[in-house]
Design an enzyme around this catalytic site. Structure first.
Site, short mmCIF file in Angstrom:
data_model
loop_
_atom_site.label_atom_id
_atom_site.label_comp_id
_atom_site.label_asym_id
_atom_site.label_seq_id
_atom_site.Cartn_x
_atom_site.Cartn_y
_atom_site.Cartn_z
N CYS A 1 0.89 -1.12 0.07
CA CYS A 1 0.08 -0.05 0.01
C CYS A 1 0.82 1.26 -0.12
CB CYS A 1 -0.89 -0.03 1.38
SG CYS A 1 -0.15 0.06 2.82
N HIS B 1 23.27 -5.53 33.51
CA HIS B 1 21.58 -5.51 33.51
C HIS B 1 21.08 -6.31 34.41
CE1 HIS B 1 17.42 -5.11 31.78
NE2 HIS B 1 18.13 -4.24 31.02
#
Length: 674
Positions: free
Chosen positions: A439, A595
């Site tokens: 599209c 982390h």
């Protein structure tokens, strides 16, 4: 069902793509003769009537466009089939034909049959015609009838099918039509609130590409609402009573402040929230996306930059869009568009007879620019959202520790075909790709296995987002070149098979970590465990970014202790606002990420206390964070904590030293070799 609706949605864009032509022709005509609407100037009348020719025949354009758009090979025969089917249905269901067939006076024929030339019927005929075409366009008849084989057979079959459809519609069309009109009248009675609700869902459906189906209800005469054609029709709409000054266009006007001002404000907020070292890259991305939104009204490149990494921002964006449309509709600040709510359409609509107080959309837009900027910046900072530039590496950055093997064979191909070949490679190669469509801004692909699509490769090629709708449907947001890339992909496939891309460690030419022990490399650094606990192989971490080693090379630890220390001497260059992770740089240019836990950013800092600040020079074993381990174990998705070298490409590799258990600040974790 979702995949089928996707096909219908993208097929609807084929007839909608004719609207810019109508908007330009009629817009220029109204500019030339704003007072007489073409009656006082022959050239203006020529332009206005030319645009009106498109607007007044949208229903047949839907039949043709949808049949073509849903056909498997995009052949002109499919479009012809849709046109034939539409002629049969609308002719047999016209008031005169219904009167003749049902043996009733014309005046007793339900008024609904006077509206059979309707976009809803056009879409219905287009879908049925495409299905017949896809099923029978390859049928071979006996030799005596071979002339009617294949594509020539389809219009004949559709003609007979539409006789049956017309016969059914003769009895149920009044019910369908009245139901559609009733729905439209219900929304219209909601007035400005209905316009705002429509705008909210218009944005919310963009991620799955179904907003086109919703638009067809409000933009065209599917449910008694015909906003865009009536607005573009201007003078003719007013004369026929279909266009009401201050009302027609209310489902469009409020989009201008969002497209032209609000989203650029969001882009500025994302830029200002990016890490300083990433701002140059983010600036290029955001500037291009903001300009596209402002000038043309194409917003997907910008929306997809935060749609998935920060969904809460997208919901806020959808809500603010609804508010903007509600305000414009309530105040009767009206301007319309034929393509999208950008500067071009705003300028073209200013002389339209149905445009009222359009200039007020500009101050409204300035307010929404400030509102978007303030709300987006506050939300990003408050919840530490990972918008572009706030992650450790900018989206699309190639410093993720991986090289990519892509089928780059060109054979004298154009630049677009080369790019198309690489996209085919990124989605798993020709063996995985079953159909290609596009599209305005996205490639709409059907694949055998969506999991095979390599998102990191697609992003490196310039894609701003990947959507896996299901196991067989994938959308890749590539911007306004989508149609050209899709066409080029088909050309490339016609030349032969394309191999799938493969991602391999950038250090693949070096010995594997297990073999490093036997290679004479200089040990430049030894890291100690940053927290006490159990060692976990990085590949077993339940997070794709760490497990794939895209963030870096290292190991993970399942903590049993509550104090997190520096694994090596260096400078704390970053501590996240939520205190769940920090980055440390050494004099040897090692960049280390510690982390704590997975998805612990969602805890918004709860359970973590920082003991040093950014910029602090620390020694190995010096406490950096203190954790409430009981709280974190109860509330975090996982407390498995990766410890990685994010710039491992600059070094020879690592050698694991630790056993099953480690003690914070004491147990050697791994060596880094230069």
């Amino acid at each position: 069902m979702l995949g089928y609706l996707q096909r219908v949605g993208r097929a609807l864009m084929v007839p909608v793509a004719t609207l810019p032509a109508a908007a330009i022709l009629m817009g220029v005509g109204y500019w030339i003769d704003p007072d007489s609407w073409g009656a006082g100037n022959a050239f203006a009348a020529l332009l206005i009537k030319s645009g009106a020719a498109i607007i007044e025949n949208m229903s047949v354009l839907f039949a043709i466009g949808v049949a073509y758009g849903m056909s498997k090979d995009k052949d002109g025969a499919a479009a012809l089939t849709g046109f034939v089917g539409f002629l049969v249905v609308t002719t047999l269901c016209s008031p005169a034909a219904v009167s003749m067939i049902q043996k009733i006076p014309v005046e007793q024929v339900p008024a609904a049959f006077g509206k059979i030339n309707n976009q809803f019927v056009g879409i219905l005929v287009g879908v049925l015609s495409a299905e017949v075409y896809n099923r029978f366009s390859q049928v071979e008849l006996p030799k005596a009838l071979s002339f009617f084989s294949g594509r020539r057979l389809v219009p004949i079959l559709v003609s007979f099918l539409m006789i049956v459809v017309a016969f059914i519609l003769m009895y149920i069309w009044p019910v369908i039509f009245n139901g559609l009109v009733g729905f439209g009248e219900h929304i219209q009675k909601m007035g400005s609130a209905g316009a705002g609700i429509y705008a909210f869902f218009n944005r919310m459906l963009i991620p799955v590409g179904l907003h086109h189906a919703l638009n067809s209800v409000f933009w065209f005469d599917v449910a008694g609402i015909n906003d865009i054609p009536n607005f573009l029709g201007g003078a003719q709409s007013i004369e026929s009573g279909k266009g009401i000054v201050g009302i027609t266009g209310r489902y469009q006007a409020g989009f201008f402040p969002i497209m032209m001002f609000g989203l650029p404000g969001a882009a500025l907020a994302i830029y200002h929230c990016a890490r300083p070292e990433n701002r140059a890259k983010v600036a290029g991305i955001m500037l291009a996306a903001a300009f596209a939104a402002f000038f043309t009204g194409i917003t997907e490149p910008l929306e997809f930059s935060f749609m998935f990494v920060a969904p809460v921002l997208y919901v806020i964006h959808a809500f603010l869009t609804g508010v903007s449309v509600f305000i414009a509709a309530s105040m009767h600040w009206i301007a319309g568009f034929g393509f999208s709510a950008g500067l071009v359409d705003l300028v073209l609509s200013t002389r339209n007879p149905l445009a009222t107080h359009w200039y007020m959309l500009i101050p409204q837009g300035i307010v929404f620019f400030v509102l978007y900027y303030v709300v987006f910046r506050f939300t990003i900072k408050k919840f530490n959202l990972m918008t572009p530039g706030r992650e450790l590496a900018v989206v699309g950055d190639e410093s993720d520790g991986y090289d990519v093997n892509i089928d780059t064979k060109t054979n004298g191909e154009s630049e677009t075909e080369t790019l198309a070949r690489r996209y085919i490679s990124a989605v798993g190669g020709s063996d995985n790709l079953t159909s290609i469509d596009a599209c305005i801004t996205r490639l709409r692909l059907n694949v055998k296995d969506a999991a095979t699509v390599n998102e990191s490769v697609a992003r490196r090629l310039g894609a701003s987002g990947i959507i896996r709708l299901n196991k067989q449907s994938v959308q890749i947001i590539v911007g306004t070149r989508a149609e050209a890339i899709a066409s080029a992909m088909k050309n490339v496939l016609a030349k032969g098979p394309v191999a799938a891309s493969t991602a391999v460690p950038a250090t693949v030419a070096e010995p594997a970590p297990q073999a490093v022990r036997n290679v004479d490399k200089t040990v430049i650094a030894t890291l100690v465990a940053p927290v006490s606990g159990e060692v976990v192989a990085l590949e077993k971490v339940e997070d794709e970014a760490f497990a794939s080693k895209a963030v870096g090379e290292g190991v993970a630890i399942r903590p049993t202790g509550s104090t997190v220390v520096a694994p090596i001497a260096g400078t704390i260059v970053k501590i996240f606002n939520t205190n769940h992770a920090f980055c440390l740089a050494t004099d040897d240019d090692l960049e280390i990420v510690v982390h704590m836990g997975l998805d612990t950013v969602a805890l918004q800092g709860q359970g973590f206390t920082r003991l040093v600040e950014e910029g602090a020079v620390v020694t190995a074993g010096q406490p950096i964070l203190e954790m409430d381990l009981a709280f974190l174990n109860a509330n975090a998705r996982s407390m498995v904590s990766p410890v990685v070298i994010s710039n491992i490409d600059d070094f020879a590799g690592i050698t694991l030293l630790a056993g099953q258990q480690v003690v914070a600040g004491e147990t050697p974790l791994f060596e880094v070799k230069g």
